[in-house]
Motif scaffolding. Structure first.
Motif, PDB file in Angstrom:
ATOM      1  N   GLY A 137       3.109   2.717   2.440  1.00  0.00           N
ATOM      2  CA  GLY A 137       4.163   1.809   2.006  1.00  0.00           C
ATOM      3  C   GLY A 137       3.726   0.947   0.838  1.00  0.00           C
ATOM      4  N   MET A 138       2.485   0.489   0.877  1.00  0.00           N
ATOM      5  CA  MET A 138       1.944  -0.308  -0.231  1.00  0.00           C
ATOM      6  C   MET A 138       1.870   0.519  -1.508  1.00  0.00           C
ATOM      7  SD  MET A 138      -1.033  -2.252   1.977  1.00  0.00           S
ATOM      8  CE  MET A 138      -1.803  -3.119   0.633  1.00  0.00           C
ATOM      9  N   ARG A 139       1.544   1.807  -1.373  1.00  0.00           N
ATOM     10  CA  ARG A 139       1.500   2.690  -2.557  1.00  0.00           C
ATOM     11  C   ARG A 139       2.880   2.815  -3.189  1.00  0.00           C
ATOM     12  NH1 ARG A 139      -2.156   5.691   0.194  1.00  0.00           N
ATOM     13  NH2 ARG A 139      -0.966   7.581   0.609  1.00  0.00           N
ATOM     14  N   ARG A 140       3.879   2.939  -2.344  1.00  0.00           N
ATOM     15  CA  ARG A 140       5.237   3.075  -2.882  1.00  0.00           C
ATOM     16  C   ARG A 140       5.688   1.799  -3.587  1.00  0.00           C
ATOM     17  NH1 ARG A 140       5.712   6.112   2.113  1.00  0.00           N
ATOM     18  NH2 ARG A 140       5.636   8.308   1.543  1.00  0.00           N
ATOM     19  N   GLN A 141       5.254   0.662  -3.074  1.00  0.00           N
ATOM     20  CA  GLN A 141       5.550  -0.601  -3.765  1.00  0.00           C
ATOM     21  C   GLN A 141       4.856  -0.650  -5.121  1.00  0.00           C
ATOM     22  OE1 GLN A 141       4.380  -3.654  -0.959  1.00  0.00           O
ATOM     23  NE2 GLN A 141       6.398  -3.689   0.000  1.00  0.00           N
ATOM     24  N   LEU A 142       3.613  -0.161  -5.176  1.00  0.00           N
ATOM     25  CA  LEU A 142       2.892  -0.108  -6.439  1.00  0.00           C
ATOM     26  C   LEU A 142       3.599   0.821  -7.419  1.00  0.00           C
ATOM     27  CD1 LEU A 142       0.473  -0.626  -8.309  1.00  0.00           C
ATOM     28  CD2 LEU A 142      -0.752   1.205  -7.093  1.00  0.00           C
ATOM     29  N   MET A 166     -12.261   7.296   6.881  1.00  0.00           N
ATOM     30  CA  MET A 166     -11.262   6.804   5.921  1.00  0.00           C
ATOM     31  C   MET A 166      -9.866   7.091   6.470  1.00  0.00           C
ATOM     32  SD  MET A 166     -12.925   7.670   2.176  1.00  0.00           S
ATOM     33  CE  MET A 166     -13.659   9.258   2.598  1.00  0.00           C
ATOM     34  N   ILE A 167      -9.094   6.031   6.642  1.00  0.00           N
ATOM     35  CA  ILE A 167      -7.769   6.130   7.235  1.00  0.00           C
ATOM     36  C   ILE A 167      -6.712   5.777   6.197  1.00  0.00           C
ATOM     37  CG2 ILE A 167      -6.229   5.189   8.992  1.00  0.00           C
ATOM     38  CD1 ILE A 167      -8.731   4.617  10.684  1.00  0.00           C
ATOM     39  N   ASP A 168      -5.674   6.602   6.124  1.00  0.00           N
ATOM     40  CA  ASP A 168      -4.536   6.334   5.251  1.00  0.00           C
ATOM     41  C   ASP A 168      -3.315   6.119   6.142  1.00  0.00           C
ATOM     42  OD1 ASP A 168      -3.067   6.030   2.920  1.00  0.00           O
ATOM     43  OD2 ASP A 168      -2.641   8.180   2.747  1.00  0.00           O
ATOM     44  N   SER A 169      -3.038   4.866   6.456  1.00  0.00           N
ATOM     45  CA  SER A 169      -1.998   4.528   7.427  1.00  0.00           C
ATOM     46  C   SER A 169      -0.617   4.470   6.767  1.00  0.00           C
ATOM     47  CB  SER A 169      -2.319   3.166   8.043  1.00  0.00           C
ATOM     48  OG  SER A 169      -2.194   2.140   7.073  1.00  0.00           O
ATOM     49  N   TYR A 170       0.409   4.337   7.618  1.00  0.00           N
ATOM     50  CA  TYR A 170       1.772   4.168   7.103  1.00  0.00           C
ATOM     51  C   TYR A 170       1.862   2.905   6.256  1.00  0.00           C
ATOM     52  CZ  TYR A 170       3.523   7.940  10.057  1.00  0.00           C
ATOM     53  OH  TYR A 170       3.752   9.158  10.621  1.00  0.00           O
ATOM     54  N   ARG A 171       1.100   1.884   6.647  1.00  0.00           N
ATOM     55  CA  ARG A 171       1.078   0.642   5.866  1.00  0.00           C
ATOM     56  C   ARG A 171       0.536   0.903   4.462  1.00  0.00           C
ATOM     57  NH1 ARG A 171      -3.042  -3.312   5.442  1.00  0.00           N
ATOM     58  NH2 ARG A 171      -2.269  -5.321   4.683  1.00  0.00           N
ATOM     59  N   VAL A 201      -2.653   9.848  -3.823  1.00  0.00           N
ATOM     60  CA  VAL A 201      -4.064   9.436  -3.820  1.00  0.00           C
ATOM     61  C   VAL A 201      -4.218   8.022  -3.258  1.00  0.00           C
ATOM     62  CG1 VAL A 201      -6.113   9.036  -5.223  1.00  0.00           C
ATOM     63  CG2 VAL A 201      -4.565  10.926  -5.796  1.00  0.00           C
ATOM     64  N   PRO A 202      -4.909   7.853  -2.130  1.00  0.00           N
ATOM     65  CA  PRO A 202      -5.120   6.528  -1.552  1.00  0.00           C
ATOM     66  C   PRO A 202      -6.149   5.728  -2.358  1.00  0.00           C
ATOM     67  CG  PRO A 202      -5.416   8.293   0.084  1.00  0.00           C
ATOM     68  CD  PRO A 202      -5.464   8.919  -1.276  1.00  0.00           C
TER      69      PRO A 202
END
Length: 214
Positions: A9-14, A1-6, A35-36
């Motif tokens: 960034g998507m989490r911050r948009q959410l 399970m990978i939690d990338s910078y992308r 939490v991813p």
């Protein structure tokens, strides 16, 4: 399970979207940043993991809209160290959000398939809630009383066992109603037989199952 910078960034948009929808509890927003959500979804949904939509997760169940998770969590008014009973572990995402805030979580799941699947993901994130396979209507009296109880499925009524397991001053957040539509309800326990009831509009959840686990 990978939690990338992308992904981050998507989490911050959410999170920005949740703020625009009125979620302003910083503890909740910080938990969403930690939490991813994509860990809890099938890889085919990876690109949609941070959109405000629900997904099927198997056994006829869903992972709720991020807004719904954030809204219910906000209604609890959690502080670090609070003991929380969650009815409906589901994917484990809501469980992880509660843990990220610093709550001591007891969570019950009726569907064996989901119970087995959620546990290793939550553990991988470094959280250690007490997870049980069983009947959510009965709660978990051995860990009671609770500061908060969160029901993440549509309940036809409020189980007395859950009310009994809540501390005086505690909050019970539960969507009440039949299939397709429920009213988000918060009960605050003012005394052993005294309650304050508040409602927060219509939501849609899968039904709460009443069967004893075998």
């Amino acid at each position: 399970m990978i939690d990338s910078y992308r992904h981050k960034g998507m989490r911050r948009q959410l999170i920005e979207e949740l703020q625009l929808k009125g979620i302003n509890n910083q503890k909740v927003l910080d938990a969403f940043d930690k939490v991813p959500r994509h860990f809890f979804l099938d890889s085919s949904f990876m690109n949609q993991a941070y959109t405000n939509i629900a997904f099927q997760i198997g056994a006829g169940q869903t992972i709720s809209h991020p807004y719904t998770v954030a809204f219910q969590t906000t209604l609890l008014g959690l502080e670090r160290g609070h003991r929380v009973l969650e009815i409906g572990t589901g994917s484990g995402f809501q469980t992880a959000i509660l843990c990220a805030i610093g709550a001591r979580v007891v969570s019950i799941e009726r569907q064996k398939e989901l119970f087995i699947k959620a546990k290793p993901i939550i553990t991988h994130l470094g959280y250690s809630p007490n997870l049980f396979y069983g009947d959510g209507y009965k709660g978990k009296v051995s860990y009671a009383p609770y500061d908060s109880i969160l029901v993440t499925c549509g309940a036809p009524f409020i189980p007395q066992e859950l009310k009994d397991q809540l501390k005086v001053g505690g909050k019970l957040v539960i969507p009440i109603g039949g299939d397709g539509k429920q009213i988000m309800t918060r009960l605050i326990k003012l005394g052993e037989d005294e309650w304050k009831t508040e409602t927060f509009g219509d939501f849609s959840f899968v039904p709460m199952l009443k069967k004893t686990a075998k």
